[in-house]
Design an enzyme around this catalytic site. Sequence first.
Site, PDB file in Angstrom:
ATOM      1  N   VAL A 172      11.088   4.633   5.691  1.00  0.00           N
ATOM      2  CA  VAL A 172       9.923   4.929   6.538  1.00  0.00           C
ATOM      3  C   VAL A 172       9.191   3.631   6.869  1.00  0.00           C
ATOM      4  O   VAL A 172       8.011   3.645   7.196  1.00  0.00           O
ATOM      5  CB  VAL A 172       8.961   5.933   5.853  1.00  0.00           C
ATOM      6  CG1 VAL A 172       9.598   7.289   5.708  1.00  0.00           C
ATOM      7  CG2 VAL A 172       8.489   5.404   4.507  1.00  0.00           C
ATOM      8  N   ARG A 187      10.653  -0.024   8.633  1.00  0.00           N
ATOM      9  CA  ARG A 187      11.073  -0.519   9.931  1.00  0.00           C
ATOM     10  C   ARG A 187      12.584  -0.400  10.042  1.00  0.00           C
ATOM     11  O   ARG A 187      13.311  -0.717   9.096  1.00  0.00           O
ATOM     12  CB  ARG A 187      10.655  -1.988  10.116  1.00  0.00           C
ATOM     13  CG  ARG A 187       9.174  -2.176  10.418  1.00  0.00           C
ATOM     14  CD  ARG A 187       8.837  -1.652  11.812  1.00  0.00           C
ATOM     15  NE  ARG A 187       7.419  -1.764  12.141  1.00  0.00           N
ATOM     16  CZ  ARG A 187       6.527  -0.808  11.937  1.00  0.00           C
ATOM     17  NH1 ARG A 187       6.898   0.325  11.363  1.00  0.00           N
ATOM     18  NH2 ARG A 187       5.273  -0.965  12.303  1.00  0.00           N
ATOM     19  N   LYS A 226       0.826  -1.217   0.000  1.00  0.00           N
ATOM     20  CA  LYS A 226       0.000   0.000   0.000  1.00  0.00           C
ATOM     21  C   LYS A 226       0.854   1.259   0.000  1.00  0.00           C
ATOM     22  O   LYS A 226       0.695   2.143  -0.836  1.00  0.00           O
ATOM     23  CB  LYS A 226      -0.934  -0.010   1.213  1.00  0.00           C
ATOM     24  CG  LYS A 226      -1.998  -1.081   1.188  1.00  0.00           C
ATOM     25  CD  LYS A 226      -2.901  -0.948   2.412  1.00  0.00           C
ATOM     26  CE  LYS A 226      -4.002  -2.010   2.403  1.00  0.00           C
ATOM     27  NZ  LYS A 226      -3.463  -3.355   2.608  1.00  0.00           N
ATOM     28  N   VAL A 227       1.795   1.365   0.960  1.00  0.00           N
ATOM     29  CA  VAL A 227       2.611   2.576   1.062  1.00  0.00           C
ATOM     30  C   VAL A 227       3.578   2.667  -0.113  1.00  0.00           C
ATOM     31  O   VAL A 227       3.731   3.733  -0.732  1.00  0.00           O
ATOM     32  CB  VAL A 227       3.372   2.605   2.398  1.00  0.00           C
ATOM     33  CG1 VAL A 227       4.270   3.830   2.477  1.00  0.00           C
ATOM     34  CG2 VAL A 227       2.392   2.605   3.566  1.00  0.00           C
ATOM     35  N   GLU A 282      14.174   2.414  19.282  1.00  0.00           N
ATOM     36  CA  GLU A 282      13.522   3.723  19.311  1.00  0.00           C
ATOM     37  C   GLU A 282      13.135   4.102  20.735  1.00  0.00           C
ATOM     38  O   GLU A 282      12.478   3.314  21.421  1.00  0.00           O
ATOM     39  CB  GLU A 282      12.290   3.710  18.407  1.00  0.00           C
ATOM     40  CG  GLU A 282      12.643   3.514  16.934  1.00  0.00           C
ATOM     41  CD  GLU A 282      11.439   3.594  16.005  1.00  0.00           C
ATOM     42  OE1 GLU A 282      10.305   3.750  16.518  1.00  0.00           O
ATOM     43  OE2 GLU A 282      11.628   3.506  14.780  1.00  0.00           O
ATOM     44  N   ALA A 298       3.217   8.186  10.263  1.00  0.00           N
ATOM     45  CA  ALA A 298       1.754   8.243  10.375  1.00  0.00           C
ATOM     46  C   ALA A 298       1.276   9.483  11.116  1.00  0.00           C
ATOM     47  O   ALA A 298       0.095   9.596  11.433  1.00  0.00           O
ATOM     48  CB  ALA A 298       1.248   6.996  11.099  1.00  0.00           C
ATOM     49  N   ASP A 352      13.288   7.563   9.158  1.00  0.00           N
ATOM     50  CA  ASP A 352      12.210   7.862  10.095  1.00  0.00           C
ATOM     51  C   ASP A 352      12.083   6.781  11.158  1.00  0.00           C
ATOM     52  O   ASP A 352      11.379   6.962  12.147  1.00  0.00           O
ATOM     53  CB  ASP A 352      10.879   7.977   9.333  1.00  0.00           C
ATOM     54  CG  ASP A 352       9.731   8.417  10.222  1.00  0.00           C
ATOM     55  OD1 ASP A 352       9.906   9.403  10.953  1.00  0.00           O
ATOM     56  OD2 ASP A 352       8.664   7.765  10.183  1.00  0.00           O
ATOM     57  N   ASP A 378       9.330  -6.548  -5.272  1.00  0.00           N
ATOM     58  CA  ASP A 378       8.417  -7.162  -4.306  1.00  0.00           C
ATOM     59  C   ASP A 378       8.052  -8.529  -4.863  1.00  0.00           C
ATOM     60  O   ASP A 378       7.371  -8.623  -5.880  1.00  0.00           O
ATOM     61  CB  ASP A 378       7.163  -6.311  -4.120  1.00  0.00           C
ATOM     62  CG  ASP A 378       6.306  -6.804  -2.955  1.00  0.00           C
ATOM     63  OD1 ASP A 378       6.229  -8.039  -2.758  1.00  0.00           O
ATOM     64  OD2 ASP A 378       5.699  -5.973  -2.260  1.00  0.00           O
ATOM     65  N   HIS A 437      10.081   8.794  13.890  1.00  0.00           N
ATOM     66  CA  HIS A 437       8.971   7.898  13.534  1.00  0.00           C
ATOM     67  C   HIS A 437       7.672   8.695  13.324  1.00  0.00           C
ATOM     68  O   HIS A 437       6.657   8.479  13.988  1.00  0.00           O
ATOM     69  CB  HIS A 437       8.769   6.833  14.600  1.00  0.00           C
ATOM     70  CG  HIS A 437       8.132   5.579  14.065  1.00  0.00           C
ATOM     71  ND1 HIS A 437       8.459   4.325  14.516  1.00  0.00           N
ATOM     72  CD2 HIS A 437       7.193   5.390  13.105  1.00  0.00           C
ATOM     73  CE1 HIS A 437       7.743   3.411  13.866  1.00  0.00           C
ATOM     74  NE2 HIS A 437       6.966   4.043  12.998  1.00  0.00           N
TER      75      HIS A 437
END
Length: 599
Positions: free
Chosen positions: A285, A287, A206-207, A316, A338, A311, A226, A335
């Site tokens: 952005v 993991r 999706k992203v 973290e 979102a 990000d 992918d 991070h």
Amino acid sequence: MATAHSQTLRISSLSSSSSLSLSSKLPLSSAFSVSFRSSRRAARPLVVFVSAGLDAKPTVLVAEKLGEAGLKLLKEFANVDCSYNLSPEELCTKISLCDALIVRSGTKVTREVFESSAGRLKVVGRAGVGIDNVDLAAATEHGCLVVNAPTANTVAAAEHGIALLAAMARNVAQADASVKAGKWQRNKYVGVSLVGKTLAVMGFGKVGSEVARRAKGLGMNVIAHDPYAPADRARAIGVELVGFDEAIATADFISLHMPLTPATNKMLNDETFAKMKKGVRIVNVARGGVIDEDALVRALDSGIVAQAALDVFTVEPPPKDSKLIMHEQVTATPHLGASTMEAQEGVAIEIAEAVVGALKGELASTAVNAPMVPSEVLTELQPYVDLAEKLGRLAVQLVAGGSGVKTVKVTYASARAPDDLDTRVLRAMITKGLIEPISSVFVNLVNADFTAKQRGIRITEERIILDGSPESPVEFVQVQIANVESRFASAISDSGEIKVEGKVKDGIPHLTKVGSFDVDVSLEGSIILCRQVDQPGMIGKVGSVLGQENVNVSFMSVGRIAPRKQAVMAIGVDEQPSKETLKKIGEIPAVEEFVFLKL
């Protein structure tokens, strides 16, 4: 007198693996079968459920900040405890009083949390996409459903990826810090243009696909890697799918969008950095763990990687003395993928709806481990769940390579009224069986319909109501795949579809029909199907070949149209025969075609 009730569910074209077949002759009808059965019984599969019965208002623990719209939805249904920044010990203490837990990425939901819940915790909601902070295996073992919110923050994450891409290319963060320090260093912060550059999107979900769309609008040449993405979806937005090595070797910019799994952990490391074009720029952005951060520092120092915009990080927040964070060529954000007002509210609503639905006992479309099924229903359907998945696996493996599965018909025969037979789990398991043998996608009982829908499968369900006692929920289940060629011609029914049928006997799934041939073989291990000329000694000849290769036979069944005519032999085997063994079976003169099917 049996009556049929049908319903249709529009749920990708699937194509099977290459075939091993000796004949394409059409099958003939069968008249009777004989079977040989071993004493071994199959173990029933473990299927996790969550009870839907709630006598009191449930309690939901919200362990990280959630948007007001989501909290409002939760409070309409449950008691809500908003307790933020809990230590692991405090979380374990509180959890035994809670029916549901909602977290973001900062809270680790470990095995200890599930053990401390003493069975009360029914749902964990992850307000976001990634679920690597939740121990899924422990959740499943403890009967706890895990749901996420995979759609609400897609655009926000993609926009942040593009923001970092542009900011990195033009040294925005470094120049800003320089100006605020009283300097004016225009020559030091000369950037690079995006137009005409090649961007490799690693992970085309999706992203990733939304980043690709926006990068195309900036004039970039976009390629993607992918292994699970359909090529037609990539082509539709002007993106070429390529192999991993080609992607990282040709890219000027690399944008990471894959989940953190054992396969992707430290995917970018010293070895992969060495394959990249000198001066490549990297955006992450997704993991933090997908990059070996020490290796990235070395690649930045050597000039292989010109810049990185990050990000997310392995730990973290990262250590204050992190060499990566302090590197002059790194742009870092905490991070924020979102973190837009719109996305935060969207995620809050999406996860609140998922958690409330799960607590009500509804099948959750965003579940990532197991379905919400009442215990009494699951207990009764358990052997039929196993039958359904194995029939799906058999049917799709019978499809010849190059044939796309688009139309599937499932028939349930039962003496129960339609309202008394919930087929959602059976349908989901058939879909799981259809997809998993020919895909790397993991399909569970809840995402099965969604996964199949993404692939364009059209599933029709038909229920045949039989006369008699409704003591057994299902008399038989039949799966048909239309408009495809078969690896085993005898699996084609008189009406032209691949057809397999099965029933449960003494709690064990059995295959009872292939095409128009009646057989009777336990669905244990794997199966060899042979069409042959019916003549004396065939069982012995095939059994002798398998015995010589130390392949144990668990069941054997022969269905034929008449003596000395065509017959189909179904053989259950415990081990996978070698290619040489299968070749020897095919060389038996009376064998016209055969196929090996792995369960």
